[in-house]
Design a protein around this motif. Structure first.
Motif, mmCIF file in Angstrom:
data_model
loop_
_atom_site.group_PDB
_atom_site.id
_atom_site.type_symbol
_atom_site.label_atom_id
_atom_site.label_comp_id
_atom_site.label_asym_id
_atom_site.label_seq_id
_atom_site.Cartn_x
_atom_site.Cartn_y
_atom_site.Cartn_z
ATOM 1 N N PRO A 20 0.815 -1.225 0.000
ATOM 2 C CA PRO A 20 0.000 0.000 0.000
ATOM 3 C C PRO A 20 0.844 1.269 0.000
ATOM 4 O O PRO A 20 2.067 1.240 0.202
ATOM 5 C CB PRO A 20 -0.808 -0.120 1.310
ATOM 6 N N ASN A 23 4.096 2.820 2.464
ATOM 7 C CA ASN A 23 4.595 1.803 3.394
ATOM 8 C C ASN A 23 6.115 1.799 3.463
ATOM 9 O O ASN A 23 6.811 2.206 2.525
ATOM 10 C CB ASN A 23 4.064 0.416 3.015
ATOM 11 N N TYR A 114 -4.579 -0.916 6.845
ATOM 12 C CA TYR A 114 -5.017 -0.253 5.618
ATOM 13 C C TYR A 114 -6.427 -0.761 5.302
ATOM 14 O O TYR A 114 -6.651 -1.971 5.179
ATOM 15 C CB TYR A 114 -4.086 -0.597 4.468
ATOM 16 N N TYR A 264 -7.568 8.613 3.058
ATOM 17 C CA TYR A 264 -6.832 7.717 3.935
ATOM 18 C C TYR A 264 -6.823 8.305 5.340
ATOM 19 O O TYR A 264 -7.104 9.495 5.532
ATOM 20 C CB TYR A 264 -5.386 7.531 3.445
ATOM 21 N N GLU A 268 -3.704 4.461 9.307
ATOM 22 C CA GLU A 268 -3.325 3.435 8.343
ATOM 23 C C GLU A 268 -1.832 3.478 8.055
ATOM 24 O O GLU A 268 -1.142 2.455 8.091
ATOM 25 C CB GLU A 268 -4.095 3.634 7.036
ATOM 26 N N VAL A 269 -1.341 4.669 7.744
ATOM 27 C CA VAL A 269 0.059 4.803 7.349
ATOM 28 C C VAL A 269 0.986 4.618 8.538
ATOM 29 O O VAL A 269 1.990 3.890 8.462
ATOM 30 C CB VAL A 269 0.302 6.167 6.682
ATOM 31 N N GLY A 273 1.612 1.080 7.904
ATOM 32 C CA GLY A 273 2.656 1.364 6.937
ATOM 33 C C GLY A 273 4.048 1.366 7.531
ATOM 34 O O GLY A 273 4.983 0.812 6.961
#
Length: 322
Positions: A20, A23, A114, A264, A268-269, A273
């Motif tokens: 993704p 990452n 993610y 986003y 998530e990151v 990530g």
């Protein structure tokens, strides 16, 4: 001695081109479970302790586990404590039952993945975690318990900065705190940000929350979606976090502005990530007062998460030491 920065540039992300966006998978090996905590090396901890511990003053950063009483946000279970006597002896035991994110917390790496790709840090899936035979402990927060989150902490007191400037701030409205604002806070404080720091942001959430009635809190809990101020979702914010910090958190319930204003979420990151711990609902009021008193917004931070294999999150058990 400053820790040498040994990471790819933000512009080099994603490292795993099959993974993704943004990452950093594989930077510390295919089975890594520490993510950006790898930045907290033993030499960094040793030099930080030498530089930051001067008076021995210790400040607790944990909100009480029962601070939200029976009204936690995000539908989380409230803390419950049962104290009982072991009759006939004059002996007490107790049992605690609580959601690990109903008070101060570190989000672990199996908390938020993610969303579109449905993967966690390193490509771990829901099946890997929950599998038919009970899954595994992969990415469990117990992996962080071996060495803890120990290093140089920096407080960016956004609440004090914007108050001096007469800027309005509503903790229960979606508002993004910008990178430029955080850099302005650091400049006004005279705070140098160093690679491997643990970032803590005082947004003013606790000040506003503590002034609310039970009825108002209950009303806010019913809103869908819930709304909170926090750091903005942007490339600039991602680069600021990636280039500098081993972990990041604050006094607000979501760390980032909620709901996300992009396609986003920072969760998530940061978590899936990079493997960067996110701290939420830290009680930074006493810390802010001590920083103001001594004129220094950096300190030695020690945080020992609970050693729970396969755990999703943990109370921080954190101290700032001056």
């Amino acid at each position: 001695m400053a820790e040498e920065k040994k990471i790819p540039k933000f512009s080099d992300l994603p490292l795993d081109k099959n993974g993704p966006h943004h990452n950093a998978w594989g930077l510390y090996g295919p089975k890594d479970q520490l993510g950006t905590l790898n930045r907290l090396t033993s030499p960094l901890v040793a030099s930080t302790a030498h530089a930051e511990i001067q008076t021995g003053t210790r400040i607790n950063l944990d909100w009480p586990l029962d601070a939200q009483h029976d009204l936690p946000f995000f539908g989380r279970q409230a803390f419950h404590k049962q104290v009982y006597q072991k009759k006939p002896r004059v002996v007490n035991d107790d049992v605690w039952t609580f959601n690990t994110q109903s008070s101060s917390q570190w989000d672990g790496l199996r908390h938020f993945g993610y969303q579109k790709e449905q993967v966690f840090y390193g490509g771990v899936t829901l099946e890997d975690i929950h599998g038919e035979e009970g899954g595994s402990d992969v990415l469990g927060i117990g992996a962080w318990a071996e060495k803890g989150l120990v290093g140089r902490g920096v407080l960016l007191d956004y609440h004090a900065w914007r108050t001096r400037k007469g800027m309005q701030h509503a903790a229960f409205e979606t508002k993004g705190i910008t990178v430029d604002e955080l850099k302005a806070v650091a400049e006004e404080q005279g705070t140098e940000i160093k690679f491997g720091d643990v970032l803590l942001i005082r947004s003013g959430y606790m000040v506003e929350y503590n002034g609310l009635s039970r009825e108002k809190i209950d009303s806010l809990r019913q809103q869908q979606p819930l709304k909170f101020a926090g750091v903005e979702q942007s490339e600039a914010m991602l680069e600021f976090l990636w280039e500098n910090f081993a972990a990041a958190g604050g006094d607000h319930p979501s760390f980032e502005a909620w709901p996300t204003q992009k396609e986003y979420a920072l969760h998530e990151v940061m978590l899936a990530g990079w493997g960067m711990p996110i701290g939420e609902l830290f009680d930074l009021e006493a810390l802010a007062a001590e920083c103001q008193r001594v004129g220094r917004w950096s300190f030695f931070l020690t945080s020992k998460v609970c050693n729970v294999p396969g755990g999703v999150a943990s109370p921080p058990n954190a101290l700032a030491i001056f």
